[in-house]
Design a protein around this motif. Structure first.
Motif, PDB file in Angstrom:
ATOM      1  N   ARG A 147      32.653  27.546 -10.988  1.00 19.27           N
ATOM      2  CA  ARG A 147      33.466  27.582 -12.208  1.00 19.27           C
ATOM      3  C   ARG A 147      32.832  28.499 -13.252  1.00 19.27           C
ATOM      4  O   ARG A 147      33.530  29.285 -13.904  1.00 19.27           O
ATOM      5  CB  ARG A 147      33.596  26.164 -12.764  1.00 19.27           C
ATOM      6  CG  ARG A 147      34.287  26.075 -14.109  1.00 19.27           C
ATOM      7  CD  ARG A 147      34.471  24.627 -14.507  1.00 19.27           C
ATOM      8  NE  ARG A 147      34.942  24.498 -15.871  1.00 19.27           N
ATOM      9  CZ  ARG A 147      35.302  23.349 -16.432  1.00 19.27           C
ATOM     10  NH1 ARG A 147      35.233  22.234 -15.717  1.00 19.27           N
ATOM     11  NH2 ARG A 147      35.713  23.309 -17.672  1.00 19.27           N
ATOM     12  N   THR A 148      31.499  28.429 -13.402  1.00 22.17           N
ATOM     13  CA  THR A 148      30.813  29.289 -14.358  1.00 22.17           C
ATOM     14  C   THR A 148      30.955  30.752 -13.976  1.00 22.17           C
ATOM     15  O   THR A 148      31.233  31.611 -14.819  1.00 22.17           O
ATOM     16  CB  THR A 148      29.331  28.909 -14.432  1.00 22.17           C
ATOM     17  OG1 THR A 148      29.202  27.579 -14.931  1.00 22.17           O
ATOM     18  CG2 THR A 148      28.569  29.854 -15.349  1.00 22.17           C
ATOM     19  N   LEU A 149      30.753  31.064 -12.708  1.00 25.82           N
ATOM     20  CA  LEU A 149      30.858  32.451 -12.252  1.00 25.82           C
ATOM     21  C   LEU A 149      32.278  32.979 -12.434  1.00 25.82           C
ATOM     22  O   LEU A 149      32.484  34.113 -12.882  1.00 25.82           O
ATOM     23  CB  LEU A 149      30.433  32.551 -10.790  1.00 25.82           C
ATOM     24  CG  LEU A 149      28.963  32.192 -10.499  1.00 25.82           C
ATOM     25  CD1 LEU A 149      28.692  32.267  -9.002  1.00 25.82           C
ATOM     26  CD2 LEU A 149      28.026  33.117 -11.260  1.00 25.82           C
ATOM     27  N   ALA A 150      33.276  32.144 -12.087  1.00 29.00           N
ATOM     28  CA  ALA A 150      34.667  32.564 -12.255  1.00 29.00           C
ATOM     29  C   ALA A 150      34.984  32.822 -13.718  1.00 29.00           C
ATOM     30  O   ALA A 150      35.604  33.829 -14.073  1.00 29.00           O
ATOM     31  CB  ALA A 150      35.608  31.506 -11.682  1.00 29.00           C
ATOM     32  N   ALA A 151      34.540  31.907 -14.593  1.00 23.89           N
ATOM     33  CA  ALA A 151      34.776  32.078 -16.031  1.00 23.89           C
ATOM     34  C   ALA A 151      34.085  33.328 -16.546  1.00 23.89           C
ATOM     35  O   ALA A 151      34.608  34.038 -17.412  1.00 23.89           O
ATOM     36  CB  ALA A 151      34.297  30.840 -16.789  1.00 23.89           C
TER      37      ALA A 151
END
Length: 339
Positions: A147-151
């Motif tokens: 989720r962090t990488l996608a964001a």
């Protein structure tokens, strides 16, 4: 069937229950985290007004002087108010953080700002959440989530659409300076998280240490390279006071407070409010307009900030959380090269 048998049968019969509602303490903790996030976001949001303030109120072509006058007076004022100096190993830790956040960061930032179009500089600085995720994995031993990488990638795309122009030109030295500045800022946040704050030391004193160190390094460089203008107008003084008090002392104190209290993944994306506010300030004060692509970029940036938040209380978070970071004012100061 006897009464005893009926009672036993009822006791053995499986029952279904509704999930327990969140406890009051859980709701309070979440609300408190949201409040801290909102306050922390005021830091980079305030940095978003730096471009307008610099171009409209400050003397032209003295970026290092502006950086020195942002850091040193604010740091000395905070030291005078708190009357607290570092002790023990915090002398060298405060020096390291002050150099990373101000003394080394500001010169690299302004060098990149004058070598690159604003859109390129802003887009380079938008990779901060991804850089911090990587540094957090190495220094804090915290693995970033998907989720962090996608964001992070959504944020980079959004900032690119928001500020990058089709005629933007790349300069190798400028890009290297902006990347170095971004890495320094991200490393400063990770080290701040690792070292914490000395017991009994207020947040204002902690901020004052770093500002003073950075200002003492920047002042002689600015005076040697740029010198002082012939005179200061009322607008110049108002601009320096605003940048020093609101845009630096208050903004960085709120930012450091967020670093201390929020989950890693929450802080790193709050810095993306910087180019958003810079764009809105341009609409309000400089008569700029938004294209359809910029509106799309603005939407992506806001979505990235929301996606990157993780404000659940620590007791309810997964053990594997992501790294943290900050964006500083790299995005907005980079826009100055458009003039």
């Amino acid at each position: 069937m006897s009464a005893t048998t009926a009672t036993t049968s009822r006791a053995l019969k499986p029952t279904t229950t509704e999930p327990a509602p969140p406890t009051p303490s859980h709701r309070t903790s979440t609300r408190a985290a949201i409040g801290i996030a909102a306050l922390a976001a005021l830091g980079p949001a305030t940095w978003g007004t730096t471009y307008v303030t610099t171009t409209e109120l400050l003397p032209a072509d003295r970026p290092l002087l502006a950086a020195a006058l942002r850091a040193l007076p604010a740091g000395l004022i905070l030291l005078a108010l708190t009357r607290r100096l570092p002790r023990g190993d915090w002398w060298w830790k405060a020096t390291v953080l002050g150099m990373l956040n101000f003394g080394a960061f500001f010169p690299l930032l302004f060098f990149g700002a004058y070598r690159l179009p604003g859109g390129v500089a802003s887009t380079v600085s938008a990779v901060t959440p991804l850089l911090v995720a990587g540094l957090g994995a190495g220094v804090l031993k915290i693995r970033p989530t998907r989720r962090t990488l996608a964001a992070g990638f959504v944020g980079v795309a959004g900032v690119g659409l928001l500020v990058l122009r089709g005629d933007a030109e790349a300069d190798a030295a400028g890009i290297a300076a902006m990347l170095a500045a971004t890495v320094l800022m991200a490393l400063a946040v990770v080290l701040s998280k690792r070292w914490g704050r000395p017991a009994g030391v207020s947040l204002l004193a902690f901020t004052g240490w770093q500002l003073t160190v950075g200002g003492l390094v920047l002042a002689p460089v600015a005076l040697t390279a740029e010198g002082l203008p012939g005179h200061f107008t009322g607008a110049n003084i108002a601009g320096y006071v605003y940048l020093g008090v609101i845009g630096t002392a208050v903004a960085y104190a709120l930012w450091f407070h967020g670093i201390e209290r929020l989950p890693a993944s929450s802080v790193s994306f709050l810095g993306l409010t910087n180019p958003v506010v810079a764009t809105l300030a341009g609409l309000l004060f400089l008569g700029q307009t938004l294209t359809a692509w910029q509106i799309g970029g603005l939407t992506l940036v806001i979505g990235s900030v929301a996606l990157g938040q993780n404000l659940r209380p620590a007791s309810r978070r997964r053990a594997r959380t992501d790294g943290q970071g900050g964006a500083g004012d790299a995005a907005v100061l980079g826009r100055r090269s458009k003039r």
